[in-house]
Design an enzyme around this catalytic site. Structure first.
Site, short mmCIF file in Angstrom:
data_model
loop_
_atom_site.label_atom_id
_atom_site.label_comp_id
_atom_site.label_asym_id
_atom_site.label_seq_id
_atom_site.Cartn_x
_atom_site.Cartn_y
_atom_site.Cartn_z
N ARG A 309 60.36 23.84 -76.40
CA ARG A 309 61.07 23.60 -77.65
C ARG A 309 60.73 22.22 -78.22
NH1 ARG A 309 65.30 25.70 -80.98
NH2 ARG A 309 65.16 27.67 -79.86
N GLU A 697 73.59 23.49 -82.63
CA GLU A 697 72.73 22.36 -82.26
C GLU A 697 72.14 21.58 -83.42
OE1 GLU A 697 70.56 25.32 -79.88
OE2 GLU A 697 70.37 23.72 -78.40
N1 MTE Z 1 80.54 22.47 -79.55
C1 MTE Z 1 81.54 22.15 -78.69
N2 MTE Z 1 82.73 21.82 -79.19
N3 MTE Z 1 81.34 22.16 -77.34
C2 MTE Z 1 80.12 22.48 -76.80
O1 MTE Z 1 79.97 22.49 -75.58
N4 MTE Z 1 77.78 23.14 -77.24
C3 MTE Z 1 76.67 23.10 -78.20
C4 MTE Z 1 77.10 23.71 -79.53
N5 MTE Z 1 78.36 23.16 -79.95
C5 MTE Z 1 79.05 22.81 -77.69
C6 MTE Z 1 79.32 22.81 -79.08
C7 MTE Z 1 75.48 23.80 -77.75
S1 MTE Z 1 74.44 22.99 -76.70
C8 MTE Z 1 75.17 25.05 -78.17
S2 MTE Z 1 73.73 25.80 -77.70
C9 MTE Z 1 76.06 25.83 -79.03
O2 MTE Z 1 77.25 25.11 -79.35
C10 MTE Z 1 76.40 27.13 -78.31
O3 MTE Z 1 77.28 27.90 -79.00
P1 MTE Z 1 76.89 28.91 -80.17
O4 MTE Z 1 75.63 29.60 -79.78
O5 MTE Z 1 78.04 29.81 -80.24
O6 MTE Z 1 76.70 28.04 -81.37
MO1 MOS Z 2 72.66 24.60 -75.92
S1 MOS Z 2 71.51 23.05 -75.21
O1 MOS Z 2 71.27 25.66 -76.08
O2 MOS Z 2 73.43 25.13 -74.47
#
Ligand code: MTE
Ligand code: MOS
Length: 744
Positions: A309, A697
């Site tokens: 990535r 992200e």
């Molecule tokens: N937001 C919160 N509050 N807590 C989290 O741990 N993880 C992030 C993001 N936002 C996270 C977050 C990461 S690394 C990812 S990949 C995505 O949320 C995963 O969730 P989604 O695929 O439902 O967006």
């Molecule tokens: Mo998010 S780093 O893809 O869990």
């Protein structure tokens, strides 16, 4: 209509009142639960010459010491078979070599201290430089190539070379790693785990215990943050709890203290990059050649996909005709670095943003002009061959930030301010984000859901994604309510479990809502299709409850399993080419900072963001994701200073920043005084659930604007046209050193 409504997080009230239950809350409700404590090694690299559990049993309350000899299946906590759960060779300072179960946590702690372990220290590699010198690498060494870089450099008016290196980041989720295991009468193992990937946790627990997957159920009620740190890393802790429960017949909890979590679990990969870049007379990028070396730590974990990535994001938003970027993973004696919000994307993008930020003054261009000039336009493709769709959205977001952020006016104000103040300089910068959505590995882009309609018309949904605070469950409730045409109060959501939806992918790559949302919608559509005749008979105005009741009496199946797979994806990991992403998420941020020339201390005065989430499924949730992601990015780039002891002394390899007292996180006081976030309008994304785009992200990378604004402010201390080099993280200390060097 529930999708698109601004609603609070589905569990917000529970979170803020302390009623929300997390994994360890479940554990503490179990009578007779045993507490687990690790025996952590005090060496970065050592052979274990002796491991005698006997002295631990002399401690009152110690019930069982777990060692390699107890493992009935594979002594392995990873998916790459390079992570022994109980090692015979210590690979990083703080690695657990055994676990002690006690009636109380204190008994387990004392027991762990009493376990007699002999170590024969071995030479260790603590930094990327150590690993490069020793030729210590692991995993694949991909190269991404397009065009002919030599020809590109030959045709360039200006060619620059440089080195960019930057640190990793601690996840610092509020809830540390936690697992809780119980075994029922038939040997069925039930594990609650704070995991982003219940299916993989299930698979690892099964292979450690020598069981089949159907004998292990993993549940994740919710996480107090994951941020990628719970994608691969929870498995070993779950396996320890499950092994302990199997051997003792009692429930077992593992919950790391903050210090254990920080010293044992993997972090964002730091990188070292060397680069050579060519521009034409107008500042248009012609060629980029780079080698990216990530610090993978002691085992592979997710280092290979993180590196992929990174390579797929070195272009960020910019068209570069000739590209050759090589990647490799250093193997060091540190924690095994892992996924962290952005998953290598931020690392790849930091390289090109650093290149542009450093080259702009020398090219005689304003950095915003250099960036803007190099944006992708319709018809162009990324270095890996994927056409860049909707690049005009980036133009639109960029222009909106310039306009609503009054960029030009503020630039003038800042010049005036800087001319009048020799000691405090202000800086301004605007940066773009283009981030690919989908797992690079095509197979992971699938999801399942289970939707039950009960006889009273109430609905229970279950899907393969996990909730870590990002609001996925809120979005899934909104999707189900919308798909079924019901008020959201009629829908409830049950915790994620591998016996409800099997073979799930990690909730990661920001794709949770895209994938699981489409699966939930599919299940709802199946149920609606089955009750069409009933509706026809009762009339379109008939209440939902009556239709459901009648459908039940007609013996119509009122529940369904939904499934979704993202179409149109391809990825060849050997040639590093294909169409790995369903679409790109775009965003733009402008940041203004003020820097003190005596100390390097700074404040972020104002930030303007326009971010593309398509048609938002849940605008409040998305706003929170944008703000949270941005601030987490600012933490990575400016505050969070991860350090290992790289001296030759007795603590070599020890994580020096192992608590909040030495590891500075962004807090309220680091929030920009003025933070304005807007969602890009007219941004429907076709082919995704309700026209929405992923948001988890991408906003993290909006924080580059702050780093570039700091560079701009530092530059104001020197003569115009000076290239400013800034360390990352750009802590006040680093900013001070940068000021010192431009003053000279
Ligand atoms: N937001 C919160 N509050 N807590 C989290 O741990 N993880 C992030 C993001 N936002 C996270 C977050 C990461 S690394 C990812 S990949 C995505 O949320 C995963 O969730 P989604 O695929 O439902 O967006
Ligand atoms: Mo998010 S780093 O893809 O869990």
């Amino acid at each position: 209509m529930s999708v698109g409504e601004a609603r609070p997080h589905e569990a917000a009230a529970l979170h803020v009142t302390g009623r929300a239950l997390y994994t360890d809350d479940l554990a503490l409700r179990a009578p007779g639960v045993l507490h687990a404590h690790p025996v952590q090694a005090p060496h970065a690299h050592a052979r274990i010459t002796r491991l005698d559990p006997l002295p631990a049993y002399a401690i009152p309350g110690v019930v069982r010491v777990l060692t390699a000899a107890d493992v009935p299946g594979a002594n392995d906590s990873g998916t790459k078979h390079d992570e022994p759960l109980f090692p015979d060779e210590v690979m990083f300072h703080g690695q657990s070599v055994a676990w002690v179960l006690g009636e109380t946590l204190e008994a387990a702690r004392l027991g762990a201290a009493a376990v007699d372990v002999g170590y024969e220290p071995l030479p260790s590699l603590v930094t990327i430089a150590d690993a490069v010198d020793a030729d210590s690498f692991q995993g694949a060494r991909p190269t991404m190539v397009r065009g002919d870089v030599e020809a590109g450099f030959a045709a360039s008016a200006r060619v620059f070379e440089g080195v960019t290196s930057f640190a990793g980041q601690e996840h610092f989720y509020l809830e540390t790693h936690a697992s809780f295991a119980q075994v029922d009468d038939d040997g069925q193992v039930n594990v609650s785990s704070s995991t982003q990937h219940p299916t993989e946790t299930q698979e690892i627990v099964a292979h450690v215990l020598g069981l089949a997957s159907h004998q292990v159920t993993v549940q994740c009620v919710r996480m107090g943050g994951g941020f990628g740190g719970k994608e691969m890393q929870p498995h070993g802790y779950a396996a320890v709890a499950a092994l302990g429960a199997t051997l003792t017949g009692r429930p077992v909890r593992v919950r790391l203290t903050r210090q254990q979590d920080m010293t044992m679990s993997g972090k964002r990969h730091g990188f070292h990059a060397t680069w050579k870049v060519g521009f034409d007379d107008d500042g248009r990028l012609q060629a980029l050649e780079a080698t990216l070396t990530s610090d993978g730590g002691w085992s592979l974990d997710l280092s290979e996909p993180v590196l992929s990535r990174a390579l797929c994001h070195v272009d960020n938003a910019y068209w570069i005709p000739h590209v050759r970027v090589a990647g490799r993973i250093a193997r060091t004696h540190t924690t095994s670095q892992t996924a962290f919000r952005g998953f290598g994307g931020p690392q790849g993008m930091l390289v090109i943003e650093d290149v542009l930020g450093r080259c702009a003054p020398v090219l005689g261009l304003a950095p915003e002009e250099l960036r803007r000039r190099n944006f992708y336009v319709e018809g162009q493709a990324t270095p890996y061959g994927q056409p860049v769709r909707h690049p005009e959205r980036l133009d639109r977001a960029w222009q909106q930030v310039l306009d609503t952020g009054e960029y030009a006016v503020r630039r003038k104000e800042i010049e005036r301010h800087n001319a009048g103040d020799p000691h405090r300089k202000r800086g301004l910068a605007i940066t773009p984000v283009k981030f690919g959505i989908s797992f690079n590995f095509t197979s992971f882009n699938q999801a399942g859901a289970l939707v039950h309609v009960y006889k009273d018309g109430s609905v229970l949904i279950n899907h393969g994604g996990t909730e870590m605070g990002q609001g996925l469950h809120t979005k899934m409730l909104q999707v189900a309510a919308t798909a079924l045409g019901l008020p959201i109060e009629r829908v409830r959501l049950a915790p994620t479990r591998t016996d409800k939806v099997p073979n799930t992918s990690a909730t990661a790559a920001s794709s949770g809502a895209d994938l699981n949302g489409a699966a939930v919608k599919d299940a709802c559509a199946q149920i609606l299709a089955r009750i069409v005749p009933v509706r026809a008979r009762l009339g379109t105005d008939a209440p939902w409850e009556d239709v459901v009741r009648a459908a039940y009496l007609d013996r119509i199946q009122l529940w369904a399993a939904g499934f979704y797979r993202t179409e149109g994806l391809s990825w060849d990991a050997t040639t590093m080419t294909g169409t790995p992403f369903k679409y790109f998420a775009y965003g733009v941020a402008a940041a203004e900072v003020e820097v003190d020339g005596f100390t390097g201390a700074y404040e972020v005065r104002r930030v303007d963001i326009v971010h593309d989430v398509g048609d938002s499924l849940s605008p409040l949730v998305d706003l929170g994701q944008i703000e949270g992601g941005f601030v987490q990015g600012v933490g990575w780039l400016t505050l969070e200073d991860l350090r290992w002891d790289d001296s030759e002394g007795p603590h070599r390899g020890r994580l020096a920043t192992q608590s909040a007292s030495t590891y500075k996180l962004p807090s309220l006081s680091e929030l920009p005084a003025d933070l304005r976030v807007a969602l890009l309008e007219r941004a429907t994304e076709d082919g995704v659930v309700y026209g929405s785009k992923a948001v988890g992200e991408p906003p993290l990378m909006l924080a580059f604007s702050v780093r570039e604004a700091l560079r701009d402010a530092v530059g104001a201390f020197g003569t115009p046209g000076t290239s400013v080099e800034l360390a990352s993280p750009a802590t006040p200390e680093a900013v001070w050193w940068a000021i010192e060097s431009v003053r000279r």
